[in-house]
Design a protein around this motif. Sequence first.
Motif, short mmCIF file in Angstrom:
data_model
loop_
_atom_site.label_atom_id
_atom_site.label_comp_id
_atom_site.label_asym_id
_atom_site.label_seq_id
_atom_site.Cartn_x
_atom_site.Cartn_y
_atom_site.Cartn_z
N ALA A 169 0.81 -1.22 0.00
CA ALA A 169 0.00 0.00 0.00
C ALA A 169 0.85 1.27 0.00
CB ALA A 169 -0.94 -0.01 1.21
N GLY A 170 2.17 1.12 0.01
CA GLY A 170 3.05 2.29 -0.08
C GLY A 170 3.43 2.90 1.25
N ALA A 171 3.27 2.18 2.33
CA ALA A 171 3.66 2.70 3.64
C ALA A 171 5.18 2.84 3.72
CB ALA A 171 3.16 1.77 4.74
N THR A 172 5.62 3.70 4.61
CA THR A 172 7.06 3.87 4.85
C THR A 172 7.42 3.28 6.21
OG1 THR A 172 6.86 6.00 5.98
CG2 THR A 172 7.03 6.04 3.55
N ARG A 173 8.69 3.03 6.40
CA ARG A 173 9.18 2.51 7.68
C ARG A 173 8.91 3.53 8.79
NH1 ARG A 173 13.76 1.57 11.05
NH2 ARG A 173 14.10 -0.65 11.44
N GLU A 174 9.00 4.81 8.47
CA GLU A 174 8.75 5.85 9.46
C GLU A 174 7.27 5.85 9.90
OE1 GLU A 174 10.45 6.34 6.55
OE2 GLU A 174 12.44 6.43 7.50
N GLU A 175 6.37 5.68 8.95
CA GLU A 175 4.94 5.58 9.29
C GLU A 175 4.70 4.34 10.15
OE1 GLU A 175 2.64 7.52 5.46
OE2 GLU A 175 3.51 5.52 5.24
N LEU A 176 5.32 3.24 9.77
CA LEU A 176 5.21 2.02 10.55
C LEU A 176 5.67 2.28 11.98
CD1 LEU A 176 4.76 -1.19 10.26
CD2 LEU A 176 7.25 -1.24 10.30
N GLY A 177 6.79 2.97 12.13
CA GLY A 177 7.30 3.28 13.46
C GLY A 177 6.30 4.05 14.31
N ASP A 178 5.61 5.03 13.72
CA ASP A 178 4.60 5.79 14.46
C ASP A 178 3.47 4.89 14.94
OD1 ASP A 178 5.79 8.27 14.43
OD2 ASP A 178 4.53 9.09 12.82
N VAL A 179 3.02 4.02 14.07
CA VAL A 179 1.94 3.11 14.44
C VAL A 179 2.40 2.14 15.53
CG1 VAL A 179 0.45 1.24 13.61
CG2 VAL A 179 0.69 3.34 12.28
N LEU A 180 3.62 1.64 15.40
CA LEU A 180 4.14 0.73 16.42
C LEU A 180 4.31 1.45 17.75
CD1 LEU A 180 6.70 -1.31 14.31
CD2 LEU A 180 4.35 -1.93 14.93
N ALA A 181 4.72 2.71 17.73
CA ALA A 181 4.84 3.48 18.97
C ALA A 181 3.48 3.61 19.66
CB ALA A 181 5.44 4.86 18.69
N MET A 182 2.44 3.88 18.88
CA MET A 182 1.11 3.98 19.45
C MET A 182 0.66 2.63 20.00
SD MET A 182 -1.49 5.75 20.34
CE MET A 182 -1.17 7.32 19.58
N SER A 183 0.99 1.56 19.29
CA SER A 183 0.64 0.22 19.76
C SER A 183 1.31 -0.08 21.09
CB SER A 183 1.06 -0.83 18.73
OG SER A 183 0.39 -0.64 17.52
N LYS A 193 8.66 -7.46 16.55
CA LYS A 193 8.47 -8.49 15.53
C LYS A 193 7.98 -7.87 14.23
CE LYS A 193 7.37 -12.18 18.81
NZ LYS A 193 8.21 -13.31 18.41
N ALA A 194 7.05 -6.91 14.31
CA ALA A 194 6.53 -6.26 13.11
C ALA A 194 7.63 -5.50 12.39
CB ALA A 194 5.38 -5.32 13.48
N LEU A 195 8.48 -4.80 13.14
CA LEU A 195 9.58 -4.06 12.53
C LEU A 195 10.59 -5.02 11.90
CD1 LEU A 195 10.72 -1.26 12.00
CD2 LEU A 195 11.95 -1.46 14.18
N GLU A 196 10.86 -6.11 12.55
CA GLU A 196 11.77 -7.11 12.01
C GLU A 196 11.23 -7.69 10.70
OE1 GLU A 196 14.15 -10.56 14.18
OE2 GLU A 196 12.02 -11.07 13.95
N ALA A 197 9.92 -7.96 10.66
CA ALA A 197 9.30 -8.46 9.43
C ALA A 197 9.43 -7.43 8.31
CB ALA A 197 7.83 -8.80 9.67
N TRP A 198 9.16 -6.16 8.62
CA TRP A 198 9.29 -5.08 7.64
C TRP A 198 10.71 -5.06 7.06
CZ3 TRP A 198 6.06 -1.31 5.58
CH2 TRP A 198 6.70 -0.29 4.84
N ASP A 199 11.68 -5.09 7.94
CA ASP A 199 13.08 -5.01 7.50
C ASP A 199 13.47 -6.21 6.64
OD1 ASP A 199 13.39 -2.56 8.72
OD2 ASP A 199 14.40 -3.36 10.49
N GLU A 200 13.00 -7.40 7.00
CA GLU A 200 13.31 -8.58 6.20
C GLU A 200 12.66 -8.48 4.83
OE1 GLU A 200 12.22 -13.26 6.14
OE2 GLU A 200 12.95 -12.49 8.05
N PHE A 201 11.39 -8.09 4.78
CA PHE A 201 10.71 -7.96 3.50
C PHE A 201 11.35 -6.86 2.64
CE2 PHE A 201 6.49 -9.67 5.39
CZ PHE A 201 6.96 -10.96 5.29
N SER A 202 11.82 -5.79 3.27
CA SER A 202 12.46 -4.69 2.54
C SER A 202 13.73 -5.15 1.86
CB SER A 202 12.78 -3.52 3.48
OG SER A 202 11.61 -2.92 3.94
N GLU A 203 14.46 -6.02 2.50
CA GLU A 203 15.70 -6.54 1.92
C GLU A 203 15.43 -7.35 0.66
OE1 GLU A 203 17.64 -8.81 4.96
OE2 GLU A 203 17.97 -7.04 6.23
N LYS A 204 14.26 -7.97 0.58
CA LYS A 204 13.93 -8.84 -0.55
C LYS A 204 13.21 -8.09 -1.66
CE LYS A 204 13.64 -12.73 2.54
NZ LYS A 204 14.51 -13.81 2.20
N ALA A 205 12.78 -6.87 -1.36
CA ALA A 205 12.01 -6.09 -2.36
C ALA A 205 12.90 -5.50 -3.42
CB ALA A 205 11.21 -4.99 -1.66
#
Length: 113
Positions: free
Chosen positions: A73-87, A101-113
């Motif tokens: 959907a075009g989210a950024t790691r920074e946006e993800l960080g804000d949502v995770l902070a709220m969580s 775990k969510a951040l780790e998944a993001w980073d792993e998927f980013s490496e493969k993109a």
Amino acid sequence: MSWTDKIDGTRNQLRGLYKAIPETTRAFGGLSKAVAENGVLDLKTKEFVALGIAVSQRCEACIVLHVEALMKAGATREELGDVLAMSVQMGGGPAMMYAAKALEAWDEFSEKA
């Protein structure tokens, strides 16, 4: 287990469930489609809400599916960080562990993109 393995395993589990209870899974799929396509919020915002709930409910399978959807959907790691902070703010220590775990998944998927 890597997050790539986790998402593949989750999809395999869901395929088995689809075969076992096709009417229920089809109905759930219809609900998911209706939620995604209707309403005033865009899909990315809805996926952020879903990820926040997944973190607070400690659902690794949900986390991996919604992280992948957010990337699409075009989210950024920074946006993800804000949502995770709220969580974390809402869920405390357990949410912090699943936010990692969510951040780790993001980073792993980013490496493969």
